[in-house]
Design an enzyme around this catalytic site. Structure first.
Site, mmCIF file in Angstrom:
data_model
loop_
_atom_site.group_PDB
_atom_site.id
_atom_site.type_symbol
_atom_site.label_atom_id
_atom_site.label_comp_id
_atom_site.label_asym_id
_atom_site.label_seq_id
_atom_site.Cartn_x
_atom_site.Cartn_y
_atom_site.Cartn_z
ATOM 1 N N TYR A 1 -48.791 8.552 33.229
ATOM 2 C CA TYR A 1 -48.678 7.309 33.986
ATOM 3 C C TYR A 1 -47.579 7.407 35.027
ATOM 4 O O TYR A 1 -46.673 8.234 34.946
ATOM 5 C CB TYR A 1 -48.450 6.108 33.061
ATOM 6 C CG TYR A 1 -47.219 6.134 32.201
ATOM 7 C CD1 TYR A 1 -46.002 5.614 32.634
ATOM 8 C CD2 TYR A 1 -47.271 6.655 30.895
ATOM 9 C CE1 TYR A 1 -44.883 5.616 31.824
ATOM 10 C CE2 TYR A 1 -46.150 6.665 30.080
ATOM 11 C CZ TYR A 1 -44.963 6.144 30.545
ATOM 12 O OH TYR A 1 -43.841 6.150 29.743
ATOM 13 N N ASP B 1 -34.000 1.536 16.509
ATOM 14 C CA ASP B 1 -34.263 2.781 15.783
ATOM 15 C C ASP B 1 -33.227 3.082 14.715
ATOM 16 O O ASP B 1 -33.468 3.911 13.836
ATOM 17 C CB ASP B 1 -34.322 3.958 16.762
ATOM 18 C CG ASP B 1 -35.643 4.041 17.506
ATOM 19 O OD1 ASP B 1 -36.558 3.272 17.182
ATOM 20 O OD2 ASP B 1 -35.751 4.887 18.416
ATOM 21 N N ARG C 1 -36.996 5.382 32.255
ATOM 22 C CA ARG C 1 -36.050 4.744 31.338
ATOM 23 C C ARG C 1 -34.712 4.438 32.018
ATOM 24 O O ARG C 1 -34.104 3.394 31.776
ATOM 25 C CB ARG C 1 -35.809 5.643 30.116
ATOM 26 C CG ARG C 1 -36.911 5.597 29.091
ATOM 27 C CD ARG C 1 -36.621 6.493 27.898
ATOM 28 N NE ARG C 1 -37.703 6.425 26.940
ATOM 29 C CZ ARG C 1 -37.757 5.567 25.928
ATOM 30 N NH1 ARG C 1 -36.775 4.706 25.760
ATOM 31 N NH2 ARG C 1 -38.770 5.564 25.096
#
Length: 369
Positions: A209, A288, A107
């Site tokens: 991943y 969000d 991120r």
């Protein structure tokens, strides 16, 4: 073409940074106010699908994204204990079909790409919103450090615990889904698990991943039922033993990764029943802050990215009337984000198949307003 505004974006997450980038390119004076003291490479991994990466291609940021992340060769769904292959997502075909790649990142690396696309000093750090007040002519933001600013528009991109949303509509905690996510970033392990694999058990899963093309950093994120007994919905440190106990019996390839996870956090999965409106006066929400969703489809950031593009387009096209601009933005986005929330809650995406067109084929740059 609408008039140009002074715009305050609250929150330097994915959606806030992209909104600022879009608005600056449209000629608006846009500043981002972030409560963290600096931009730091914190957090975990993130998958970014073609409905998002086509936005970055249009902004000229695709090459930076390719260098910052990884293009998985394939994505797999496997049975939790036997390893039986349930479904394979044909990642290379997605790029050909939708004109943009599927990528995975840390991120922080993706955040840095967005940050680099902004004008200098766009992001003001250490600014925690304490109060938002509005008049017919402007909005005033008061911060915890005693500073204040005025803006013509306020965009609340400050996440599931949004202070902007609370200022507009009152305090209301998000809904706990009933699952927690254990998260860990693993480096230097020497492990080479298969590309981007989700291991499905009846009531829990493990997703593994890589986040770099060098495949030297592994992202581990899980979902499992667990009561949340803490006084708030903030992530908590967790023990490596908690992680191993929760996923006992999973395939040995999973166990190898679990054993390599030495720094673990536990996050409650939060969502919110779709609501309206998303705006009041000169303030509007995105991501969000207005439609938090579970991570099961990997579309939380994607919805914030799409919101940012559509909102910037609406401000640019209809900004002479902010009520009209914000109304068109919500109308263009509400049904889609509500469906994503529902489908993600059900947690069946890619288990044994998927209909990718309605998710990956969406183009926020051209969708009718």
């Amino acid at each position: 073409m609408s008039k140009k505004y002074r715009i305050a974006v609250v929150g330097a997450g994915m959606g806030g940074l992209l909104a600022a980038c879009m608005l600056q390119r449209a000629g608006h004076a846009c500043t981002v106010y972030e409560q963290a003291p600096k931009l730091a490479k914190v957090g975990a991994g993130i998958n970014v699908a073609p409905n998002s990466t086509r936005i970055f291609r249009a902004l000229g940021l695709e090459q930076q994204m390719l260098e910052a992340g990884i293009q998985p060769k394939l994505k797999f769904s496997r049975e939790w204990d036997t390893g039986e292959l349930l479904y394979t997502v044909p990642v290379p075909e997605l790029r050909a079909r939708y004109g943009a790649p599927f990528l995975a990142f840390h991120r922080g690396a993706l955040q840095e790409v967005l940050y680099s696309a902004l004008e200098p000093d766009t992001v003001q750090f250490g600014r925690q919103l304490a109060r938002l007040e509005q008049t017919p002519d402007h909005a005033r933001l008061d911060f915890a450090d005693g500073s204040s600013v005025e803006a013509d528009i306020v965009i609340g991109a400050d996440g599931v615990h949004s202070r902007v949303r609370e200022s507009l509509f009152g305090a209301a905690p998000a809904d706990y889904h009933g699952l927690v996510a254990y998260r860990s970033l693993i480096t230097g392990s020497g492990l080479k698990p298969a590309d981007n694999t989700k291991w499905w058990a009846p009531d829990r899963y493990v997703l593994i991943y890589y986040t770099t093309e060098a495949r030297d950093e592994i992202n581990l994120v899980t979902g499992s039922p667990q009561p949340w007994t803490h006084g708030d919905y903030q992530p908590r440190p967790a023990s490596a033993q908690d992680l191993l106990d929760t996923f006992r019996g999973f395939h040995e390839e999973v166990q190898e990764v679990l054993r390599a996870a030495t720094s673990v956090t536990c996050w409650p999965m939060l969502e919110r029943v779709p609501f309206s409106p998303w705006s009041q006066g000169r303030a509007v929400l995105l991501g969000d802050a207005c439609h938090p969703t579970t991570p099961h489809m990997g579309q939380g950031a994607g919805m914030a990215f799409e919101d940012a593009v559509v909102l910037a387009r609406c401000i640019d096209a209809f900004g002479d009337d902010l009520t009209e601009a914000f109304g068109r933005y919500e109308k263009a986005r509400h049904a889609r984000t509500s469906r994503i929330q529902h489908e993600s809650h059900e947690n069946q995406w890619t288990k044994k198949g998927m209909d990718p067109d309605w998710v990956y084929g969406y183009d926020a740059l051209t969708v009718p307003l």
